[in-house]
Design a protein around this motif. Structure first.
Motif, PDB file in Angstrom:
ATOM      1  N   ASP A  60       0.857  -1.186   0.000  1.00 26.57           N
ATOM      2  CA  ASP A  60       0.000   0.000   0.000  1.00 26.57           C
ATOM      3  C   ASP A  60       0.896   1.239   0.000  1.00 26.57           C
ATOM      4  O   ASP A  60       1.562   1.523   0.987  1.00 26.57           O
ATOM      5  N   VAL A 166       0.694  -5.053   3.123  1.00 25.29           N
ATOM      6  CA  VAL A 166      -0.626  -5.271   3.720  1.00 25.29           C
ATOM      7  C   VAL A 166      -1.243  -6.629   3.438  1.00 25.29           C
ATOM      8  O   VAL A 166      -2.126  -7.069   4.169  1.00 25.29           O
ATOM      9  N   PHE A 167      -0.799  -7.303   2.388  1.00 24.70           N
ATOM     10  CA  PHE A 167      -1.487  -8.516   1.960  1.00 24.70           C
ATOM     11  C   PHE A 167      -0.493  -9.461   1.308  1.00 24.70           C
ATOM     12  O   PHE A 167       0.353  -9.024   0.536  1.00 24.70           O
ATOM     13  N   THR A 177      -4.268 -11.337   4.693  1.00 22.53           N
ATOM     14  CA  THR A 177      -3.662 -10.182   5.339  1.00 22.53           C
ATOM     15  C   THR A 177      -2.463 -10.606   6.168  1.00 22.53           C
ATOM     16  O   THR A 177      -2.384 -11.754   6.604  1.00 22.53           O
ATOM     17  N   ASN A 179      -0.588 -10.755   9.459  1.00 23.14           N
ATOM     18  CA  ASN A 179      -0.861 -10.639  10.893  1.00 23.14           C
ATOM     19  C   ASN A 179       0.297  -9.946  11.547  1.00 23.14           C
ATOM     20  O   ASN A 179       1.411 -10.418  11.502  1.00 23.14           O
TER      21      ASN A 179
END
Length: 180
Positions: A60, A166-167, A177, A179
């Motif tokens: 992101d 982010v992913f 996602t 953690n």
């Protein structure tokens, strides 16, 4: 003869419309990847066990225009601090006092609960306690005994942060996602 000319003009018009549409789509995709979201690949072992070499992530690049990095964020660093593009976890933000002893990290006198860490944390070449200044971040890899991070190269300039991981998109069994 007129039918042939009309058919040729329609074909050229259709080709021109497709070319313009395709050009716009490519330009939008390139802008999106440059400024909003991009795909990144983990290249080293410094974030094990959270991330391992070969995994592919979505980065992101957009949200840090609206807020600053936070404790625990996994960031992608692309700046003068290292010749390599790095993936690290934000441990300290401006104003934080970082300290390390007995293999643990302390922020502002409080021991961090870092369940994601592999190995023990040692100071490296940074002088402790270390105060994170404005415009800087203190970052570390989760694989603390095998990570080139702020303990060795110093704090990271905020402007060197390219984005936030982010992913995870690869491998498929780990899809989802991150953690933190």
């Amino acid at each position: 003869m007129q039918l042939e000319t009309k058919h040729k003009k329609n074909w050229l018009k259709e080709l021109r419309e497709w070319t313009v549409s395709l050009g716009i789509a490519v330009a939008v995709a390139m802008l999106f990847q440059t400024y909003v979201y991009a795909q990144s690949e983990v290249q080293n072992v410094s974030m094990q066990n959270t991330l391992v070499a070969g995994q592919r992530l979505i980065e992101d690049k957009w949200s840090y225009h609206f807020h600053e990095p936070r404790h625990g964020d996994i960031v992608i660093i692309n700046g003068p601090e290292s010749e390599l593009r790095l993936i690290k976890r934000v441990v300290g933000i401006p104003g934080d006092i970082i300290d390390m002893h007995d293999g643990d990290v302390y922020i502002n006198g409080e021991k961090l609960d870092e369940q994601y860490v592999k190995g023990q944390t040692f100071a490296g070449s940074v002088t402790l306690p270390f105060t994170v200044e404005e415009g800087q971040l203190f970052v570390m890899g989760d694989n603390r005994e095998h990570s080139l991070d702020s303990r060795a190269i110093g704090p990271i300039s905020r402007s060197s942060i390219e984005g936030k991981a982010v992913f995870r998109i690869w491998p498929l069994p780990k899809f989802g996602t991150l953690n933190e």
